[in-house]
Design a protein around this motif. Structure first.
Motif, PDB file in Angstrom:
ATOM      1  N   ARG A 178     -15.796 -56.286  30.388  1.00 42.03           N
ATOM      2  CA  ARG A 178     -17.466 -56.594  30.268  1.00 42.03           C
ATOM      3  C   ARG A 178     -16.813 -56.630  31.683  1.00 42.03           C
ATOM      4  N   ASP A 227     -13.813 -55.984  33.661  1.00 35.63           N
ATOM      5  CA  ASP A 227     -13.216 -54.608  34.050  1.00 35.63           C
ATOM      6  C   ASP A 227     -13.686 -53.315  34.117  1.00 35.63           C
ATOM      7  N   LEU A 228     -14.959 -53.324  32.904  1.00 37.80           N
ATOM      8  CA  LEU A 228     -15.364 -51.900  32.642  1.00 37.80           C
ATOM      9  C   LEU A 228     -16.798 -51.885  33.853  1.00 37.80           C
ATOM     10  N   SER A 284      -7.025 -56.431  28.048  1.00 40.00           N
ATOM     11  CA  SER A 284      -8.465 -55.988  28.606  1.00 40.00           C
ATOM     12  C   SER A 284      -8.804 -54.410  30.297  1.00 40.00           C
ATOM     13  N   SER A 291      -9.171 -50.577  29.721  1.00 38.56           N
ATOM     14  CA  SER A 291     -10.461 -49.882  30.542  1.00 38.56           C
ATOM     15  C   SER A 291      -9.497 -48.622  31.620  1.00 38.56           C
ATOM     16  N   THR A 309     -11.605 -44.946  31.025  1.00 41.76           N
ATOM     17  CA  THR A 309     -12.493 -44.419  32.233  1.00 41.76           C
ATOM     18  C   THR A 309     -11.217 -43.284  32.412  1.00 41.76           C
TER      19      THR A 309
END
Length: 259
Positions: free
Chosen positions: A9, A11-12, A100, A104, A108
């Motif tokens: 969460r 990192d996003l 993570s 991510s 992205t």
């Protein structure tokens, strides 16, 4: 893996909330317009004509592998330089931190490429027809006689979505590959250069057609029907992304253990 959800969460939120994500999308759209500028001045083309000949397969398409790294591919370099890793490891385990990053970066990269190409097609469509007159005389084979070409008869947007998804999956792999390189050399320049150098190296390898990156990312491999060909290409890039993601996790854990 301790608190992977919490690390993901954070990192996003950092990735999608940063200006780099939107800069990558804007940069891709600008480069796509530059790639068609000379041809558009002398030819009354169509959306499909420009997308296939100049956007997907033109001289600027290699830059998309670099653009996919922009949103979050350099995150490990930044964390290492800024010592953001230390507070992160208080909240989660090294393995959760590493995975993570992998998820991510891949997500992205895929979305920046997918949104950038899709918006390019939409902007083209605002002032260009979807097909030229030749399409109605010859059919979809004029544009694409590969496995995905039949999707044009169903919907040109479905075809473009499938082509963009494959290219996005390829760029997601290259972004994770760049992340893997950053576990050896935490240098931003090396991280950005890695996918471009890797792409040029791989496309010149004498690989069988079912392993060729440019064939698979372009949806040109016929492996049964349309659906199986599309799923095979997606699975190919997903597998490579997982493999290099695991290698990054292995390297990152060793580096974190050694300080």
């Amino acid at each position: 893996m301790k608190n992977l959800g919490g690390a993901l969460r954070i990192d996003l939120r950092r990735a999608f909330g940063s200006s780099a994500f939107f800069i990558a999308i804007a940069l891709l759209i600008i480069l796509n317009y530059i790639s068609i500028s000379a041809e558009a001045m002398v030819t009354n083309g169509s959306v499909m004509y420009f997308m296939l000949l100049f956007v997907f397969d033109g001289s600027f398409c290699i830059i998309a592998t670099f653009i996919g790294v922009i949103p979050f591919g350099q995150s490990f370099c930044a964390d290492w330089k800024n010592q953001f890793i230390r507070p992160s490891l208080i909240r989660c385990s090294p393995l959760s931190y590493a995975w993570s990053k992998v998820i991510s970066v891949a997500l992205t990269a895929f979305l920046s490429i997918f949104i950038g190409y899709l918006l390019t097609a939409v902007l083209f469509f605002l002032h260009l027809p979807m097909f030229g007159a030749e399409f109605y005389r010859v059919g979809y084979e004029l544009y694409d006689n590969g496995a995905l070409g039949k999707l044009m008869e169903i919907s040109p947007w479905l075809y473009l979505g499938a082509r963009i998804a494959l290219y996005g999956a390829a760029c997601a792999f290259w972004a994770v590959f760049a992340l893997f390189v950053s576990s050896f050399v935490t240098n931003v320049f090396a991280t950005f250069a890695a996918p471009v150098i890797g792409y040029y190296f791989v496309i010149h390898l004498p690989l069988p057609i079912y392993l060729r990156f440019n064939v698979l990312s372009g949806g040109r491999l016929v492996a049964g029907g349309t659906v199986t060909s599309f799923l095979y290409a997606l699975f190919f890039f997903f597998t490579l992304t997982v493999i290099f993601g695991w290698l990054f996790c292995f390297r990152a854990r060793r580096r974190l253990a050694n300080g």
